[in-house]
Design a protein around this motif. Structure first.
Motif, PDB file in Angstrom:
ATOM      1  N   ASN A   1      24.591 -13.812  30.591  1.00 10.15           N
ATOM      2  CA  ASN A   1      25.747 -13.133  30.900  1.00 10.15           C
ATOM      3  C   ASN A   1      25.494 -12.580  32.306  1.00 10.15           C
ATOM      4  O   ASN A   1      24.768 -13.180  33.021  1.00 10.15           O
ATOM      5  N   SER A   2      26.468 -11.565  32.767  1.00 14.84           N
ATOM      6  CA  SER A   2      26.265 -11.330  34.188  1.00 14.84           C
ATOM      7  C   SER A   2      24.886 -10.951  34.657  1.00 14.84           C
ATOM      8  O   SER A   2      24.701 -10.975  35.951  1.00 14.84           O
ATOM      9  N   SER A   3      24.060 -10.282  33.646  1.00 16.31           N
ATOM     10  CA  SER A   3      23.057  -9.638  34.184  1.00 16.31           C
ATOM     11  C   SER A   3      21.688 -10.243  33.667  1.00 16.31           C
ATOM     12  O   SER A   3      20.503  -9.889  33.990  1.00 16.31           O
TER      13      SER A   3
END
Length: 338
Positions: A108-110
């Protein structure tokens, strides 16, 4: 005791049994992923037939439209990475969903995880639906057909008794007070009779025992030989058993599109397994055990006399008094001629 309570005058035999089951019930669900959907017996009874058991799905985690390809693994202590050096090509862990390719990709984004070759997207079972997906399953019913046979006496019977007609069978539901011989059981009532809460059990599943007892005195009329039902939960559900509770397994339904690309819907099914346990004993008068028990009883009377003598003559406080009364001592005088 031997003759009146234990029926020592009877020959006995253990039951031989066969069981078949049939479930009925329909429910409706409406979710964002599936839309409005009807669930019937073909959807929630898996597999359709088992030996002396059946499984009813009450909760499910669905992973739709999986295809074989490359995708990020679910994040955990062994799959989170920062660079491709953290991922070993060909590695398969105990809980892996696929085979690592050696790449580190965005989950995911992180978070980055190791890329795998697997059925993608991978299943995420960290969240179990609450309340249960098929919470209306407590209103489903099971018809249990049980045939029993006592080979020694060539006696057979089934739990659908001769007094039960088709009209009654279509409308009855088992109740220990009003309908104790109805072979149709409501799932919620089975769980309730075992002292459990159906909606709680439906979330993670469990194992229930439906016990049928056939204890029969065949010296009486055959109509007196009837089944007795009881229920209990067989898996542990308490504060001491919190690891891996309930009952679940996975299965998949496979499809191919017009281009020949294979896909599947993966289901992690939670539910209640019902084990039908049949036991019982039948007895009938026979001259051989009667004579054996009479002989044993007479022999015990003789033993009882000996035991009483031992206690009175050697253990009681007044044993010397009793010994004087029991035995008469005489002296032996030698006759001498004059």
């Amino acid at each position: 005791w031997v003759f009146l309570w234990e029926k020592g005058y009877q020959e006995t035999d253990s039951v031989v049994s066969s069981v078949t089951t049939k479930v009925k019930g329909v429910t409706l669900t409406n979710t964002s992923s599936l839309g409005t959907r009807i669930w019937d017996v073909a959807d929630y009874v898996i597999p359709p037939q088992e030996e002396n058991a059946l499984f009813v799905m009450t909760n499910v985690i669905l992973t739709l439209n999986q295809t074989q390809g490359h995708c990020p693994e679910l994040p955990d202590d062994t799959t989170i990475c920062t660079a491709k050096e953290d991922c070993a090509p060909g590695y398969v862990g105990t809980h892996s969903n696929g085979i690592q390719t050696g790449e580190c990709v965005l989950y995911n984004s992180s978070i980055k995880t190791c890329e795998i070759f697997a059925w993608c997207p991978v299943e995420n079972d960290s969240y179990i639906p609450r309340p249960a997906f098929l919470q209306e399953a407590e209103n489903f019913t099971i018809l249990v057909k049980n045939n029993i046979w006592y080979p020694k006496f060539n006696f057979s019977k089934r739990n659908i008794l001769p007094t039960i007609n088709s009209t009654y069978l279509k409308n009855c539901i088992y109740d220990s007070q009003t309908d104790p011989f109805c072979p149709i059981f409501r799932l919620g009532k089975i769980v309730e009779a075992a002292g459990q809460n159906f909606q709680e059990m439906a979330v993670e599943g469990g194992v229930m025992g439906l016990q049928i007892n056939w204890d029969c005195n065949l010296d009486r009329a055959a109509s007196h030989c009837v089944p007795r039902y009881s229920f209990r939960r067989l898996d542990s559900k308490d504060s001491a058993h919190t690891v891996s509770p309930g009952y679940n397994f996975r299965f998949a339904k496979y499809y191919k599109d017009q281009n020949g690309i294979e896909s599947r819907t993966l289901a992690k099914a939670y539910g209640i397994r019902f084990d039908i346990i049949v036991f019982g004993k039948a007895g009938k008068f026979d001259i051989i055990p009667t004579m054996i028990n009479i002989g044993s009883g007479l022999a015990l009377f003789g033993v009882a006399t000996v035991l009483c003598d031992i206690v009175v003559l050697y253990c009681m406080k007044k044993r010397y008094y009793y010994r004087e009364k029991k035995y008469k001592y005489v002296e032996d005088y030698e006759l001498v001629s004059s």
